[in-house]
Design a protein around this motif. Structure first.
Motif, PDB file in Angstrom:
ATOM      1  N   ARG A   1       0.868  -1.181   0.000  1.00 44.08           N
ATOM      2  CA  ARG A   1       0.000   0.000   0.000  1.00 44.08           C
ATOM      3  C   ARG A   1       0.905   1.232   0.000  1.00 44.08           C
ATOM      4  NH1 ARG A   1      -4.582  -0.692   4.673  1.00 44.08           N
ATOM      5  NH2 ARG A   1      -3.911   1.474   4.947  1.00 44.08           N
ATOM      6  N   PRO A   2       0.416   2.374  -0.463  1.00 46.15           N
ATOM      7  CA  PRO A   2       1.282   3.558  -0.427  1.00 46.15           C
ATOM      8  C   PRO A   2       1.716   3.913   0.988  1.00 46.15           C
ATOM      9  CG  PRO A   2      -0.993   4.144  -0.952  1.00 46.15           C
ATOM     10  CD  PRO A   2      -0.886   2.663  -1.062  1.00 46.15           C
ATOM     11  N   ASP A   3       0.846   3.631   1.978  1.00 47.68           N
ATOM     12  CA  ASP A   3       1.202   3.878   3.376  1.00 47.68           C
ATOM     13  C   ASP A   3       1.775   2.631   4.040  1.00 47.68           C
ATOM     14  OD1 ASP A   3      -1.219   2.523   3.230  1.00 47.68           O
ATOM     15  OD2 ASP A   3      -1.977   3.367   5.094  1.00 47.68           O
TER      16      ASP A   3
ATOM     17  N   LEU B   1       1.469   9.066  11.400  1.00 44.87           N
ATOM     18  CA  LEU B   1       0.119   8.688  10.986  1.00 44.87           C
ATOM     19  C   LEU B   1      -0.001   8.998   9.507  1.00 44.87           C
ATOM     20  CD1 LEU B   1      -2.677   7.694  12.116  1.00 44.87           C
ATOM     21  CD2 LEU B   1      -3.327  10.115  12.181  1.00 44.87           C
ATOM     22  N   ALA B   2      -0.505   8.026   8.721  1.00 46.89           N
ATOM     23  CA  ALA B   2      -0.637   8.209   7.282  1.00 46.89           C
ATOM     24  C   ALA B   2      -2.071   7.952   6.845  1.00 46.89           C
ATOM     25  CB  ALA B   2       0.316   7.285   6.527  1.00 46.89           C
TER      26      ALA B   2
ATOM     27  N   SER C   1      -0.499   8.267  -0.604  1.00 47.89           N
ATOM     28  CA  SER C   1      -0.809   8.482   0.817  1.00 47.89           C
ATOM     29  C   SER C   1      -0.100   9.735   1.299  1.00 47.89           C
ATOM     30  CB  SER C   1      -0.373   7.272   1.665  1.00 47.89           C
ATOM     31  OG  SER C   1       1.035   7.136   1.658  1.00 47.89           O
ATOM     32  N   PHE C   2      -0.662  10.353   2.341  1.00 42.12           N
ATOM     33  CA  PHE C   2      -0.084  11.533   2.982  1.00 42.12           C
ATOM     34  C   PHE C   2       0.235  11.191   4.435  1.00 42.12           C
ATOM     35  CE2 PHE C   2      -2.810  13.133  -0.422  1.00 42.12           C
ATOM     36  CZ  PHE C   2      -1.935  13.973  -1.097  1.00 42.12           C
TER      37      PHE C   2
ATOM     38  N   ASN D   1       3.730   9.519   0.000  1.00 41.53           N
ATOM     39  CA  ASN D   1       4.286   8.356  -0.694  1.00 41.53           C
ATOM     40  C   ASN D   1       3.481   8.112  -1.961  1.00 41.53           C
ATOM     41  OD1 ASN D   1       6.239   7.838   1.222  1.00 41.53           O
ATOM     42  ND2 ASN D   1       5.181   6.116   2.157  1.00 41.53           N
ATOM     43  N   LEU D   2       4.174   7.910  -3.074  1.00 40.86           N
ATOM     44  CA  LEU D   2       3.558   7.463  -4.319  1.00 40.86           C
ATOM     45  C   LEU D   2       3.983   6.019  -4.549  1.00 40.86           C
ATOM     46  CD1 LEU D   2       4.281  10.533  -6.639  1.00 40.86           C
ATOM     47  CD2 LEU D   2       2.105   9.955  -5.560  1.00 40.86           C
TER      48      LEU D   2
END
Length: 340
Positions: free
Chosen positions: A30-32, A242-243, A251-252, A296-297
């Motif tokens: 996953r991006p996170d 925390l993402a 994701s941020f 994250n990409l």
């Protein structure tokens, strides 16, 4: 801080008995699934998996702190203090190459090499200015991570590592007082620690449908004394992040780190502690708190499948320094990771 981090390491033993669950595991796909790019040793891999990574970090230090108070440069110079010279700014760049390999589902091995380059601008008590530079390959990092469990979208793993002193502690440059000869540079401008250092970490991860959380306690313990009769201070940190999973590919994240760095022990006999503040070991060590925002990409399919791009920008929230030191400013980290 130190007692809390040690308690996390030893408290992990109560969780080792948790049973492995083949379903509903924490997932790195996953991006996170990885922490903010500035966090090292945040994840493990399955048996046979390999990951290559590259990170670039820019860190800037500028202006002066005495304790936790910002002070003018004149505060550190004669006649207000004993020093003839103070730094005014120190940008640092680091390139990091890493590789991870999992010989089993429980164990992941990690290696990292890095290249550093630093500049330090100075002002003298007489009003003159000059700059010194250093660059080279830093200390080499080797580590093994052991996964205690991965179940119910949670994972706990520990890291035991060794920092090998491949970085130079004899960097030299020309100063106005030494011209045309080069002299050894103060502690912050050296490339390595000069000691074999133990690096220990404990990381807990938790995922939900669109959220993930991680916390990592980490310490670097300096072993012995280097060839120049000193050792850098031990380091202790606690990272929490925390993402939010915005999509299957994005994701941020938000991160807060608190930590402490011990004073330098011993002293290089070649350095004059009254010449410049960075040559005085009384001006070393601190407690701090930082905050970072990033993204994250993650390519989950297609030609770039399993390629991940991460970025984070961090700023200090608090810094209480021993003596007088340069203030930490912005830190930018960007990195690429590729798993196969």
């Amino acid at each position: 801080m130190k007692k809390y981090i040690y308690a996390l390491f030893f408290g992990a033993t109560s969780l080792i008995s948790a049973q492995e669950n083949t379903e509903n595991k924490w997932s790195g796909s996953r991006p996170d699934g990885h922490a903010p790019i500035s966090v090292m040793g945040d994840h493990t891999h399955g048996k046979g998996e390999i990951m290559f990574s590259y990170r670039y970090m820019y860190m800037n230090m500028e202006d002066l702190n005495r304790g936790s108070d910002n002070v003018p440069f004149s505060n550190a110079l004669r006649p207000n203090d004993v020093y003839m010279v103070t730094p005014t700014k120190m940008p640092m760049q680091m390139h990091m190459l890493g590789m991870m390999y999992a010989p089993s589902d429980k164990i992941t091995l990690m290696a990292m090499v890095n290249y550093l380059s630093s500049e330090m601008d100075h002002i003298t008590a007489m009003g003159g200015t000059f700059t010194t530079e250093s660059s080279g390959f830093g200390d080499t990092k080797l580590a093994a991570m052991y996964k205690f469990f991965n179940k119910n979208k949670q994972q706990l793993h520990a890291q035991v590592g060794l920092s090998i002193p491949t970085g130079s502690i004899d960097e030299e440059d020309v100063t106005p007082a030494s011209a045309p000869n080069e002299v050894i540079l103060p502690y912050p401008m050296q490339i390595g620690s000069g000691t074999w250092d133990a690096e220990l970490a404990l990381t807990y991860l938790k995922q939900w449908n669109v959220l993930s959380f991680g916390t990592q306690a980490r310490t670097t313990l300096r072993l012995g004394e280097n060839d120049n009769d000193y050792r850098m201070g031990n380091r202790y940190s606690l990272n929490n992040w925390l993402a939010i999973k915005a999509s299957d590919w994005l994701s941020f994240s938000g991160r807060i780190e608190v930590g402490a760095i011990d004073k330098i022990e011993g002293a290089n006999p070649v350095l004059s502690p009254m010449m410049v503040i960075t040559a005085d070991t009384a001006n070393s060590g601190m407690t701090y708190a930082n905050a970072g925002l990033g993204f994250n990409l993650y390519a989950f399919k297609g030609s770039f499948k399993n390629v991940r791009l991460g970025f984070e920008a961090a700023l200090p929230l608090f810094q209480n320094m021993n003596g007088v030191q340069l203030r930490n400013k912005e830190t930018l980290t960007i990195g690429l990771q590729y798993a196969l």
